[in-house]
Every structure is written in structure tokens, then in C-alpha cells.
Design a protein around this motif. Sequence first.
Motif, PDB file in Angstrom:
ATOM      1  N   LYS A  40     -10.473   1.009   1.455  1.00  0.00           N
ATOM      2  CA  LYS A  40      -9.022   1.120   1.252  1.00  0.00           C
ATOM      3  C   LYS A  40      -8.705   1.350  -0.223  1.00  0.00           C
ATOM      4  CE  LYS A  40      -5.730  -2.177   1.113  1.00  0.00           C
ATOM      5  NZ  LYS A  40      -4.779  -3.233   1.548  1.00  0.00           N
ATOM      6  N   MET A  41      -9.382   0.613  -1.088  1.00  0.00           N
ATOM      7  CA  MET A  41      -9.143   0.791  -2.513  1.00  0.00           C
ATOM      8  C   MET A  41      -9.531   2.202  -2.952  1.00  0.00           C
ATOM      9  SD  MET A  41     -10.546  -1.575  -5.572  1.00  0.00           S
ATOM     10  CE  MET A  41     -12.144  -0.769  -5.478  1.00  0.00           C
ATOM     11  N   ASP A  73       0.832  -1.207   0.000  1.00  0.00           N
ATOM     12  CA  ASP A  73       0.000   0.000   0.000  1.00  0.00           C
ATOM     13  C   ASP A  73       0.866   1.255   0.000  1.00  0.00           C
ATOM     14  OD1 ASP A  73      -2.379  -1.470   0.036  1.00  0.00           O
ATOM     15  OD2 ASP A  73      -2.376  -1.605   2.212  1.00  0.00           O
ATOM     16  N   ALA A 115       3.869   1.570  -1.332  1.00  0.00           N
ATOM     17  CA  ALA A 115       4.381   1.727  -2.697  1.00  0.00           C
ATOM     18  C   ALA A 115       3.297   2.310  -3.601  1.00  0.00           C
ATOM     19  CB  ALA A 115       4.861   0.379  -3.240  1.00  0.00           C
ATOM     20  N   ASN A 116       2.077   1.812  -3.462  1.00  0.00           N
ATOM     21  CA  ASN A 116       1.019   2.283  -4.344  1.00  0.00           C
ATOM     22  C   ASN A 116       0.587   3.725  -4.069  1.00  0.00           C
ATOM     23  OD1 ASN A 116       0.422   0.382  -6.460  1.00  0.00           O
ATOM     24  ND2 ASN A 116      -0.195  -1.058  -4.857  1.00  0.00           N
ATOM     25  N   SER A 143     -13.119  -2.176   0.353  1.00  0.00           N
ATOM     26  CA  SER A 143     -13.482  -1.254  -0.727  1.00  0.00           C
ATOM     27  C   SER A 143     -13.049   0.167  -0.383  1.00  0.00           C
ATOM     28  CB  SER A 143     -14.994  -1.273  -0.962  1.00  0.00           C
ATOM     29  OG  SER A 143     -15.392  -2.530  -1.444  1.00  0.00           O
ATOM     30  N   LEU A 169       3.238   5.983  -5.656  1.00  0.00           N
ATOM     31  CA  LEU A 169       2.946   6.087  -7.091  1.00  0.00           C
ATOM     32  C   LEU A 169       1.711   6.961  -7.326  1.00  0.00           C
ATOM     33  CD1 LEU A 169       3.518   2.444  -8.370  1.00  0.00           C
ATOM     34  CD2 LEU A 169       4.586   4.486  -9.331  1.00  0.00           C
ATOM     35  N   ALA A 170       0.693   6.787  -6.499  1.00  0.00           N
ATOM     36  CA  ALA A 170      -0.564   7.513  -6.689  1.00  0.00           C
ATOM     37  C   ALA A 170      -0.373   9.022  -6.592  1.00  0.00           C
ATOM     38  CB  ALA A 170      -1.609   7.042  -5.675  1.00  0.00           C
ATOM     39  N   ILE A 199      -6.895   4.857  -2.059  1.00  0.00           N
ATOM     40  CA  ILE A 199      -5.735   4.950  -2.958  1.00  0.00           C
ATOM     41  C   ILE A 199      -6.169   5.536  -4.298  1.00  0.00           C
ATOM     42  CG2 ILE A 199      -3.851   3.659  -4.061  1.00  0.00           C
ATOM     43  CD1 ILE A 199      -3.929   1.714  -1.691  1.00  0.00           C
ATOM     44  N   ASP A 200      -7.346   5.160  -4.775  1.00  0.00           N
ATOM     45  CA  ASP A 200      -7.896   5.786  -5.985  1.00  0.00           C
ATOM     46  C   ASP A 200      -7.959   7.304  -5.824  1.00  0.00           C
ATOM     47  OD1 ASP A 200      -8.279   3.362  -7.264  1.00  0.00           O
ATOM     48  OD2 ASP A 200     -10.433   3.256  -6.852  1.00  0.00           O
TER      49      ASP A 200
END
Lengths: 267, 267, 267
Positions: free
Chosen positions: B242-243, B32, B34-35, B240, B38-39, B246-247
Motif C-alpha cells: 500500500k505504501m 489514503d 487524501a494522500n 508495504s 496529493l500524490a 502511493i509512492d
Amino acid sequence: MQIEAKIKEAFEILEKRVPLVHHITNYVTVNDCANVVLAIGASPIMADEESEMEEMVSLADALVLNIGTANERTIASMLKAGSVANAKNIPVVLDPVGVGATTFRRESTQKLLDAIAFSVIRGNRAEMKTLAGREAKSSGVDSRDEGDDGINITQDLAQKLGCVIAMTGKEDIVCHAKECYTLHNGDKALQNVTGTGCMSSALIGGFVGATHDPLLSAILGISTMAIAGEIADKSKGISSFKMALIDTIGVMNGSLMLEKIEIKQIF
Amino acid sequence: MQIEAKIKEAFEILEKRVPLVHHITNYVTVNDCANVVLAIGASPIMADEESEMEEMVSLADALVLNIGTANERTIASMLKAGSVANAKNIPVVLDPVGVGATTFRRESTQKLLDAIAFSVIRGNRAEMKTLAGREAKSSGVDSRDEGDDGINITQDLAQKLGCVIAMTGKEDIVCHAKECYTLHNGDKALQNVTGTGCMSSALIGGFVGATHDPLLSAILGISTMAIAGEIADKSKGISSFKMALIDTIGVMNGSLMLEKIEIKQIF
Amino acid sequence: MQIEAKIKEAFEILEKRVPLVHHITNYVTVNDCANVVLAIGASPIMADEESEMEEMVSLADALVLNIGTANERTIASMLKAGSVANAKNIPVVLDPVGVGATTFRRESTQKLLDAIAFSVIRGNRAEMKTLAGREAKSSGVDSRDEGDDGINITQDLAQKLGCVIAMTGKEDIVCHAKECYTLHNGDKALQNVTGTGCMSSALIGGFVGATHDPLLSAILGISTMAIAGEIADKSKGISSFKMALIDTIGVMNGSLMLEKIEIKQIF
């Protein structure tokens, strides 16, 4: 007390206590384990440095040991953590991932079994057969070995190891020496997601940290994952299904469990 | 320059530089982290072998040290990485996860504080109280200890350690010795997802790698997570959510930040 | 046999064999790697304790080595695992993540290349240039270094190392000494998700464990990820996109591959 009343009470205690569940676990599924422990209403901590095990375990309400990616260093930490937990009457759950695959896993698990009194050991059929000293058809960490002697293996192992044994598979079997249940929830889609076994063990850690009732906790941990597997949407694909699984675990409670659980007492 | 102009400029620099953020971090939330890096438009790298720290840190624009699952080996790597970063004027962020829980964590953190000049230290109230030498009510890595002396603790610690201190909680406090802000974004649902603290520290790493402004970066890293927590859909469940978090971080920019940030200067 | 017939057959063999793919890989993307291996219809196992490598590798149908977060201990395990795999004719895939970044990575990779006969080596342009002994413009583990000499580098490296080389980038190039293809699927959104390279290498492991055809497996592993990147919904954000990627890989099959793959034979 009837099982129904005990289930309802378990969720109430869990909500009240918010048990801290210490994990020494594998790095493959660790994030999902942390999130399901949060989802069920407990609090996760992961730590594996041997020199901090005494203090860290002392803070915890339950300890979960998972050998999925264990190495010599982390096995030493598990031995230390388990002995501290035993001394402080903190329940310990073992997930002997792939125990039949290698000598290192068999010997490490034997060391853990020799040194630590476990409250619950959860694994698949091949893993449990290995622990029982029977020949298992193992394919790495997964197991598709099925048969009709699961109850015998589980019961024998529960007697031999003096703890609750939870064997998960097509049907799930949870026994201690004098009491045995089969559980009939679940969905075969659960096999398509990595870590559903690890997550079940983590959930057992959450329940046993709250209730100190290993048999009930094994039933509830496994049933939480199995029922979530039934409810969660499978139409969008396996990664969406994993997300839906954890979402569903987040709304699990005593009423939903009682509505859905399919449990049969064998003895 | 006004804070508004500085925020706008920070996102512009971030977009232009795409800073490389080196992490020595825990294996629970690393994916998470790392993502989100990037995000936000930065580039993550994770590496912890001591013998490659000199070269790896030299390539980076910022270094983030997180002791969540640290062990003796990785603490040695952190010490090496931090000293290289200091020598090369690369900003270093510390996330002292659960520092109050064990002697190992307290002593390891003290070694890090003795050897490394940090740009930002981010933690929850209990962690910051431990660093400040005050008694903290710790429950593992999470903290629900609240009170009204947060600003004093944060300011004292900023003076004592000579860096920016970011204490996250019901209200977030970001201070250095001569300037202090409280931040009022966020949503209690963030507590239900593992790693939102770790991710905030990683985001601070992204901002400070771009701007070399620790105070502003702490404000922006924390506010990015907090505002995403407000915006992201919570209706489908915690995974959902958490996703969606990051979105949402993936669409954060200067305009959205300025529209949403609730910040108050204390001194 | 035509490439079309070989692709169709590869998916049939994969479905029939369900190959066990053993990974020694980094802790950043390991969960996603396990899930894509399951998604494609193979079975993942992750284990890195040196003393169990001989038995664990012997159970596997393919071995994937990824140096993303390698350390001295895990490199030793990789060397052991690779030599066992070679002795037992089990194909080995190498992902030399960030090999150009540090001396440790270059020297460790050289040790692996000296000791192990690989079936496929997959990396980005900078990583492949480093292996080829050419100067690479590296920025940590990511690479945006593009140019028009990719086919030469890939072909030279395939001849030098005697295995299939798969260089991924704006266009993907897969060569062995006597045969070379370019692949033209993909989407730039794949750069916004951590681990798409690691996941591609894991997928190659799945295919080569089933088919024992390294060239075809490299083509299929890379194309599976690239085509999923085209199909998966990008409208909701980068974390939703990652989930959709894995969902899409879960429905990949021979027909969809043949419908979507854009492949050109160079020689």
C-alpha cells in the motif's frame, strides 16, 4: 480434538470461507482494522447507519463492535446490529475501549451487554476489571494496571457474562466458564502503536466468522497480533513497525501459528 | 486529438491547476484518498457539514461522493453538495460503495442519481449491476462477480444515466454513450489492500477537476491506480505494498502513463 | 532559564509524565495524530460524544480541538470539552483548519474563541489572517499565501486572543504578547503529506500536557515535525516519507532537538 489440530483446521476454514466481518468501530484505527482483516484472509465491511443494520449484518459472517469513538447514534446502531446478529446466529465480538473512563461508556456497554449475547469480549486489564465491577486504575483507553489476579477476573467475568473473555496485557488470558488459557507471545513494542487492541478484536472477528468457535478464535486473533509483534522488524521505528506488523499478519498461517504460539492451559 | 496527446495534456493541466478536490467520503479510507490526491498533484479537502457545503463546494474544482460509511446526515450533505456543484458546473464523481448491500444504500444512491448530474460513476461489477437494475451477486463492499457482459452493462448504464461509467474489475471498462474503452492494467494484489477503489475514485476527481473531461479522467484515474499496482513492490507484504502504491502514484506523469497504459477502444 | 535548558527539561518532564492528550479532531488524519502522540512519548485519546466530555477531559492532561471535519454535533462537544478543560486548568490547543473557507467554520471558531481560553492556536498563514480579521487568500485547507507581515499578524493575534499563536509556513512564527520567535527548520516535502499541520498541533498537545508552558510547547511541537521533515528519508516517495516522519518523531529527544533546532528570538 487437540488444540494443534483445531488451529490448523481454523486456518483452512478461514481460507475456504473468506468470512465477511462487519465492524461498527472507531474512526481512529478503522483503516488498520480493515487491512488486518484482509491480511488474515477475511473480508471487512464498515457501516454504521442504523437503518441499514438489519440487511448489512445479515450479509456478514461476524460482527465486531468497538466503542472507541462511539456516540449516541452509533451505540443505537450497535444495539440494532447486535440483536440482528443474535437472531441470525452470527457471532458478535465486543471491544469495550476505555469502558471505565466515562459514565457514557459504562452505561452504553451495559446496554450492549443487556441486549446482546456476545461470543467474545476482548479488552485490557482495566477494561475487564470495570466490566467485572472491580475498581480499575484507568488512564483513558490504555491500561498499565498489572497484577496477579487476572485469571480470576477473566474466569469470573466469563461465568457472569456467559461468553469468552480475552484479557490482553503482559500475559494474555482467554477463558470461558469451563476452560482457560494463558498466552505468552507478544512484544512490548506493540504498546507504541495505536490500535493493536482494536486490530486484535478485528482479527478475532475474522476467525470467529470462519470457525464459529469463540474460544479458539480469541486465542488465534490475539496470538496472530502477538506473534506478528515478535516477528515484525522494530529497528526502523514505530510507523515502520506498524507496517511490518500488517505485512506479517498477511503471511500468518496454521504452520507459522503452530510453530510460534506459546499457550498454557490453566483449567 | 489522439488519446496520447490528450493524456499528455491532462497531466500538464493537472500540474498547472492543482485542482481542489472536495470529498464527502467514508472514514475507512479517507486518509489514503487524501494522500493519493496529493500524490497526483491535486489538493484534497474533506468536509461533510451540510451548512458549509454551499461555500466549500464553491471553492472546489471537483466533488467526490463516496457512500462507503454514509449515514442519513452525510447523505443530506451529499445532496446539498451535489446540487451546488451542478449549479456551478463543478464536475461530480460518485463511488456507490456496496450499493447493492442494503435498501438504505440503494435508496440513497437513487436520491443522489435523481438530484445530481454526475460526470463519472465508478464502481465494481456488482455495484454497476445494481445501478443497472440487474441482479448482482454482492458480498458486502467487495465483488468477485465476473462475466462477459461487462461492456453491455457499462454502455447501457452510461446511456441510461447520461454520464461516464467506469466499471473496475479483472478488466476495467470506461464508457459514455458514444465511446467505450477497456483498460488492461492492474495486479490482483490490489484486492488485498482496502480502499483501492475509493482511491481510484479520488484520483478521477483530481483529473476531472483539472481537465473537465470525464471520460479521459476516468481512464486516467483508474489507470494510475492500476499501473501503480503493477509497478509497486509486492514482495514485502500488503501494508508495504500500500505504501509503495502511493509512492508510485507520486511519480506518475504523462510519460510514464503513456509508456504503461494498455487501452483498447471498443467503439 | 535559557531556552536550551528549558527544552531539555521539557523532554524530561514529558518522559516522566506521559501526558494523556484528548483530541476532538478530524477523521482524515486522526490515526497519524494518535501515532505521533505515542511517538513523542505521550498517550492519545480520541472521543467526541458530548455526554462524556466532562469525565473524559477531566482524565486528560491536555485537550486538542481540530475543526478539520467538524460538524454541528462535534462543535458542541468541543465547546463542552473546552469549558471543562478551562475549569480544571487543563491546557487547550486549537487547530482552526480551513477557518476562512466557510461561514460555518468562521462562526464555529468564533464560538470556540468566545467560550474557551486557549493555550495555543496553531494554523497556517491564511487561517491566522482569517482569525486576525484580515483578508486571506485561502484555497480550502491548504495555504500557499506568503508575505513578510507574518510576525505582525502573529503578534497582533497573540495580543488580541491572549494566548500563544503559532503560524506555520515557509518560516514558522510563535508569539505570545511579550515574546516572539521564528523557527527555521522544515522541508517543503512536508506539504506533500496530508496532516502534517494536524500532527504538529497534536504534538503541541503532548508537550503542553507535560510542561504547562504554551510558548515552549508550540516551539517544540512545530520543531519536532519540522526537524523530522528534514531528517526523514524523502527518496522513496511520499507515503514512505510519511512513515519515516513518524519513525523519526519516535526517536526525537532533548539532545536531538537542541542539535537541530534553528530558532531566532524576535522580541
